[in-house]
Design an enzyme around this catalytic site. Structure first.
Site, PDB file in Angstrom:
ATOM      1  N   LEU A 181       0.874  -1.160   0.000  1.00  0.00           N
ATOM      2  CA  LEU A 181       0.000   0.000   0.000  1.00  0.00           C
ATOM      3  C   LEU A 181       0.915   1.214   0.000  1.00  0.00           C
ATOM      4  O   LEU A 181       1.781   1.355   0.874  1.00  0.00           O
ATOM      5  CB  LEU A 181      -0.895  -0.014   1.248  1.00  0.00           C
ATOM      6  N   ASP A 182       0.783   2.085  -0.998  1.00  0.00           N
ATOM      7  CA  ASP A 182       1.676   3.228  -1.152  1.00  0.00           C
ATOM      8  C   ASP A 182       1.733   4.067   0.118  1.00  0.00           C
ATOM      9  O   ASP A 182       0.736   4.160   0.854  1.00  0.00           O
ATOM     10  CB  ASP A 182       1.218   4.120  -2.308  1.00  0.00           C
TER      11      ASP A 182
END
Length: 321
Positions: free
Chosen positions: A56-57
């Protein structure tokens, strides 16, 4: 004669690790990478073995399932699962990165109606082709694409097919569009935001992204780092989901003791269960999760198995709760 003070650094006491099994639903904060979040939580639990279930960025928040011990054997299931996101788009502005971190490339007037928004989103429902963005962690010749992008190098990328199961319009106000998206793995919401902006004729970029679901798991029952840090070790252990949480939407097959032993040894066996590509398999005791399997032509085939020691450890932990 006065002794010289030692300049060598004082060694930190080594924290003893322990066997922890289960799945933690972490609500990842803004600005932290998935691996940094994993390492912080792993230290809190003093866990011997842990892994996350898909990046997840740093600029995204929300659901990041973390697997401990035996649960790491099933992390690929969550990697392959459909995801649900809540995204905020700024219409009328295109950036170099497709999100709020980039420099502004172009500004255009926004003249859209709710009907225009709905029609634009509908264009991207179902199977679509996406070109991965340059500012992504996708590797080319051992380097992430964003490394090339930061060096000013554009790399050719092949389009990939992804599936947008649905897009729901949540809010539209003063150039900001909020949507909820259910999609297949590998979907770039940033690219989807840019494509929706182009379909509207004004351009767009992503200003916020929050993952709310991964397969059968949701933010319900998720915990923040601050909440976990405020807990005792026993309290943290109590909020772990069971090892089979990643398989919650799979059919169940229960085996008697003899067949359970054969299954754990990897032996195939006949079964009356209908053919199924994926099953979660249990032994005769309540909660005795053994692993995953499939049934083909009336034969049960093991896929991913817990060791007998892990099965017993899970049963002991359950009995002590």
């Amino acid at each position: 004669m006065q002794a010289e003070a030692s300049s060598s650094p004082v060694a930190r006491p080594r924290v003893p690790r322990r066997a922890v099994h289960g799945v933690l639903l972490l609500d990842k904060p803004l600005g932290l990478s998935s691996n940094d979040a994993l390492q912080k939580v792993k230290r809190l639990f003093r866990a011997e073995k842990a892994g996350h279930t898909g990046t997840l960025d740093p600029l995204a928040t929300g659901l990041l399932p973390l697997c401990f011990g035996a649960a790491t054997k099933f992390s690929q299931i969550s990697l392959e699962a459909d995801k649900t996101y809540r995204a905020t788009l700024k219409l009328g502005v295109r950036t170099t990165t497709g999100d709020a971190e980039g420099e502004v490339l172009e500004e255009r007037p926004v003249d859209v109606t709710p009907q225009h928004l709905l029609q634009a989103c509908m264009r991207f429902m179902g199977p679509i082709q996406q070109v991965p963005p340059m500012y992504s962690a996708l590797k080319r010749d051992g380097k992430a694409l964003y490394e090339y992008a930061r060096a000013g190098i554009e790399v050719e990328r092949e389009p990939r097919q992804v599936v947008i199961h649905w897009i729901e319009l949540l809010r539209w106000q003063e150039g900001a569009l909020e949507i909820e998206v259910r999609c297949s793995k590998g979907t770039y919401i940033r690219t989807l935001a840019e494509d929706i902006g182009e379909a509207l004729g004004c351009g767009a970029h992503l200003t916020a992204l929050r993952r709310t679901g991964s397969g059968p798991l949701t933010l319900e029952g998720a915990y923040t780092l601050a909440q976990l840090e405020a807990m005792s070790e026993a309290e943290r252990d109590a909020v772990l989901q069971p090892v089979d949480a990643l398989l919650n939407d799979w059919p169940v097959l229960r085996l008697e003791a003899e067949d359970a032993g054969r299954f754990l040894s990897g032996m195939r066996r006949r079964t009356a269960h209908p053919d199924a590509p994926q099953l979660r398999v249990y032994g005769p005791q309540a909660g005795a999760f053994l692993g995953s399997g499939s049934v083909k032509a009336g034969e049960l085939i093991s896929l991913r198995l817990l060791s007998p020691l892990e099965v017993q450890g899970l049963l002991n932990a359950q009995a002590s709760q």
